[in-house]
Design an enzyme around this catalytic site. Structure first.
Site, mmCIF file in Angstrom:
data_model
loop_
_atom_site.group_PDB
_atom_site.id
_atom_site.type_symbol
_atom_site.label_atom_id
_atom_site.label_comp_id
_atom_site.label_asym_id
_atom_site.label_seq_id
_atom_site.Cartn_x
_atom_site.Cartn_y
_atom_site.Cartn_z
ATOM 1 N N HIS A 67 -9.712 1.407 4.452
ATOM 2 C CA HIS A 67 -8.461 1.607 5.187
ATOM 3 C C HIS A 67 -8.713 2.592 6.326
ATOM 4 O O HIS A 67 -9.486 3.538 6.174
ATOM 5 C CB HIS A 67 -7.373 2.139 4.246
ATOM 6 N N SER A 104 2.978 -1.659 10.589
ATOM 7 C CA SER A 104 4.410 -1.706 10.916
ATOM 8 C C SER A 104 5.061 -3.055 10.665
ATOM 9 O O SER A 104 5.965 -3.468 11.389
ATOM 10 C CB SER A 104 4.644 -1.254 12.366
ATOM 11 N N GLU A 129 -5.841 -4.403 10.599
ATOM 12 C CA GLU A 129 -4.824 -3.371 10.785
ATOM 13 C C GLU A 129 -5.183 -2.530 12.010
ATOM 14 O O GLU A 129 -5.935 -1.552 11.896
ATOM 15 C CB GLU A 129 -4.761 -2.455 9.560
ATOM 16 N N LYS A 135 0.050 4.206 -0.493
ATOM 17 C CA LYS A 135 -0.645 5.405 0.008
ATOM 18 C C LYS A 135 -0.388 6.596 -0.939
ATOM 19 O O LYS A 135 -0.191 6.392 -2.133
ATOM 20 C CB LYS A 135 -0.211 5.702 1.446
ATOM 21 N N GLY A 157 2.025 2.648 10.809
ATOM 22 C CA GLY A 157 3.003 3.726 10.647
ATOM 23 C C GLY A 157 3.675 4.158 11.937
ATOM 24 O O GLY A 157 4.333 5.195 11.979
ATOM 25 N N ASN A 188 0.859 -1.181 0.000
ATOM 26 C CA ASN A 188 0.000 0.000 0.000
ATOM 27 C C ASN A 188 0.895 1.231 0.000
ATOM 28 O O ASN A 188 1.405 1.643 1.039
ATOM 29 C CB ASN A 188 -0.892 -0.028 1.260
ATOM 30 N N GLU A 227 -7.140 5.025 7.428
ATOM 31 C CA GLU A 227 -6.911 6.433 7.100
ATOM 32 C C GLU A 227 -8.133 7.018 6.401
ATOM 33 O O GLU A 227 -8.488 8.181 6.591
ATOM 34 C CB GLU A 227 -5.644 6.568 6.242
HETATM 35 P P1 PGA Z 1 2.482 0.574 7.721
HETATM 36 O O1 PGA Z 1 1.060 0.777 7.020
HETATM 37 O O2 PGA Z 1 3.045 -0.718 7.219
HETATM 38 O O3 PGA Z 1 3.276 1.769 7.310
HETATM 39 O O4 PGA Z 1 2.231 0.526 9.203
HETATM 40 C C1 PGA Z 1 0.208 -0.308 6.779
HETATM 41 C C2 PGA Z 1 -1.068 0.173 6.149
HETATM 42 O O5 PGA Z 1 -1.534 1.276 6.503
HETATM 43 O O6 PGA Z 1 -1.650 -0.506 5.303
#
Ligand code: PGA
Length: 256
Positions: free
Chosen positions: A96, A215, A168, A13, A174, A11, A98
């Site tokens: 997601h 992460s 998640e 983003k 993140g 992803n 976000e």
């Molecule tokens: P990350 O993000 O691996 O940077 O924690 C995962 C995601 O948001 O899909």
């Protein structure tokens, strides 16, 4: 050991210009195209889908989009439809955290999008996960179960075979603070899989993939993917560098 084929999805983003995305895909291809044991999905920004589609044409890699609208077409300025994505993608990430936090995505809109995606042969990767507050209040199981049930409303067992769930936890995205393998597996095995069993029957639920995201990196991927009900990962930060992403995919190939 499970019969589920592992999946690792990148992803990206809102990162990578068209030039940068092309370079990254180019750097990934020599290693990734050799790995047959894992379903590998790249989810670049919309602006890169067309070019990425050409770049991966001779490989088994697949593309996914990061979002879509549930309407077929029309006056929805700035949105993108399933049929537009279906020209390039096999998958679409829906819900997601976000998008839930910053763009008003709800279980209801995720459910509408899932139905539209499936009607266009796009496989939804449906994201669920609790916030830090919900986690600390001991509400994880309840929150994740509700997200799954509402996002999967009126999905048939046949359709469910084309759906991937990504757990998640919001606090792990993140932050560098991944869930422990045992903690994540508990949610996959004891919360999500039972809901899938209840909705779609044991056999279908057993075949559905549940990814972990938050992460994941080259160091922790092996331990996470070794767990019974973690069938791969949705990778953010570590998917932006070729070496790190290749290492995560290799971990999936070795441990699943
Ligand atoms: P990350 O993000 O691996 O940077 O924690 C995962 C995601 O948001 O899909």
């Amino acid at each position: 050991m499970t019969a589920r084929k592992p999946m690792v999805a990148a992803n990206w983003k809102m990162n990578k210009t068209a030039f940068e995305a092309r370079e990254l895909t180019q750097a990934l291809l020599p290693e990734l195209k050799k790995i047959e044991a894992v379903d590998i999905v790249l989810c670049p920004p919309f602006t890169n889908l067309s070019l990425a589609c050409e770049q991966i044409a001779e490989t088994d890699l697949k593309l996914g989009a990061q979002n879509m609208h549930w309407q077929e077409k029309g006056a929805f300025t700035g949105e993108i439809s399933a049929s537009m994505l279906a020209d390039f993608c096999d998958y679409v990430i829906l819900g997601h955290s976000e998008r839930r936090q910053m763009f008003g995505e709800t279980n209801e809109t995720v459910n509408k999008k899932a139905h539209t995606a499936l009607a266009h042969d796009l496989k939804p990767i449906i994201c669920v996960g609790e916030s830090l507050e919900q986690n600390q209040a001991g509400e994880t199981a309840q929150v994740v179960e509700t997200q799954c049930r509402e996002s999967l409303q009126a999905i048939t067992p046949e359709q469910a075979q084309n759906i991937v769930i990504a757990y998640e936890p919001v606090w792990a995205i993140g932050t560098g603070l991944a869930a422990t393998p045992e903690g994540a597996n508990e949610v996959h095995r004891d919360v999500i899989r039972p809901v899938l069993r209840d909705l779609f029957g044991a056999e279908i639920a057993e075949g559905m993939r549940i990814l972990y995201g938050g992460s994941v990196n080259a160091e922790n991927a092996g331990e996470l993917f070794a767990m019974s009900d973690i069938d791969g990962g949705l990778i953010g930060g570590a998917s932006l560098k070729a070496d790190a992403f290749v290492a995560v995919v290799k971990a999936a190939a070795e441990t699943l």
